[in-house]
Motif scaffolding. Structure first.
Motif, PDB file in Angstrom:
ATOM      1  N   HIS A  30      11.432   7.066  40.315  1.00 15.22           N
ATOM      2  CA  HIS A  30      11.981   8.405  40.506  1.00 15.22           C
ATOM      3  C   HIS A  30      10.847   9.421  40.427  1.00 15.22           C
ATOM      4  O   HIS A  30       9.804   9.159  39.837  1.00 15.22           O
ATOM      5  CB  HIS A  30      12.988   8.753  39.401  1.00 15.22           C
ATOM      6  N   THR A  54      15.092  13.564  36.623  1.00 15.38           N
ATOM      7  CA  THR A  54      14.421  13.000  37.787  1.00 15.38           C
ATOM      8  C   THR A  54      15.286  13.252  39.023  1.00 15.38           C
ATOM      9  O   THR A  54      16.436  13.685  38.914  1.00 15.38           O
ATOM     10  CB  THR A  54      14.207  11.486  37.644  1.00 15.38           C
ATOM     11  N   ASP A  55      14.745  12.904  40.168  1.00 17.15           N
ATOM     12  CA  ASP A  55      15.552  12.944  41.381  1.00 17.15           C
ATOM     13  C   ASP A  55      16.669  11.899  41.271  1.00 17.15           C
ATOM     14  O   ASP A  55      16.621  10.994  40.453  1.00 17.15           O
ATOM     15  CB  ASP A  55      14.697  12.708  42.626  1.00 17.15           C
ATOM     16  N   PHE A  57      18.321   8.849  42.695  1.00 17.72           N
ATOM     17  CA  PHE A  57      17.949   7.750  43.581  1.00 17.72           C
ATOM     18  C   PHE A  57      18.627   6.480  43.084  1.00 17.72           C
ATOM     19  O   PHE A  57      18.744   6.264  41.882  1.00 17.72           O
ATOM     20  CB  PHE A  57      16.425   7.566  43.598  1.00 17.72           C
ATOM     21  N   TYR A  61      20.112   9.095  38.057  1.00 19.79           N
ATOM     22  CA  TYR A  61      18.925   9.868  37.699  1.00 19.79           C
ATOM     23  C   TYR A  61      18.644   9.605  36.228  1.00 19.79           C
ATOM     24  O   TYR A  61      19.422   8.950  35.533  1.00 19.79           O
ATOM     25  CB  TYR A  61      19.132  11.369  37.949  1.00 19.79           C
TER      26      TYR A  61
END
Length: 116
Positions: A30, A54-55, A57, A61
């Motif tokens: 991430h 975090t992003d 994904f 997250y």
């Protein structure tokens, strides 16, 4: 004008977590970015709180909430901070990460409070 009593400096940060291997088809990482909290005095130096996510994904997250290490001088009265830490657990795993903040106020004059 910079006022040490009302506003302390902050740093930008950008990073990527280390890979997590949860199975042969689930290796991922991430990214994260943001601005630290204001400087907090600490043992003759100062630290900053990094609190972000975090992003998103792979359907999840991770939250990050950690203090930086103390200031590391890099010349010209400027400094950065180093962090070696781990995200909070999510989806059965967590990620290690290593990041250094960017230089504070990169295009302005640097003014320091006497205690930092």
């Amino acid at each position: 004008m910079y006022n040490c009593e009302t506003q302390k400096h902050v740093h930008e940060f950008v990073g990527s977590v280390k890979l997590a291997e949860l199975g042969s088809d689930d290796v991922h990482n991430h990214r994260f970015a943001g601005v630290t909290g204001e400087a907090r005095p600490w043992k003759g130096s100062h630290v900053h709180l990094i609190k972000t996510k975090t992003d998103f994904f792979n359907d999840h997250y991770h939250e990050i909430e950690v203090f930086t290490g103390p200031a590391i001088p890099v010349g010209n009265k400027r400094h950065v901070h180093f962090v070696y830490a781990c995200t909070k657990e999510r989806d059965g795993h967590k990620h290690m990460f290593i990041v250094a903040t960017l230089i504070e106020n990169p295009i302005g004059e640097v003014e320091y409070c006497p205690t930092y």
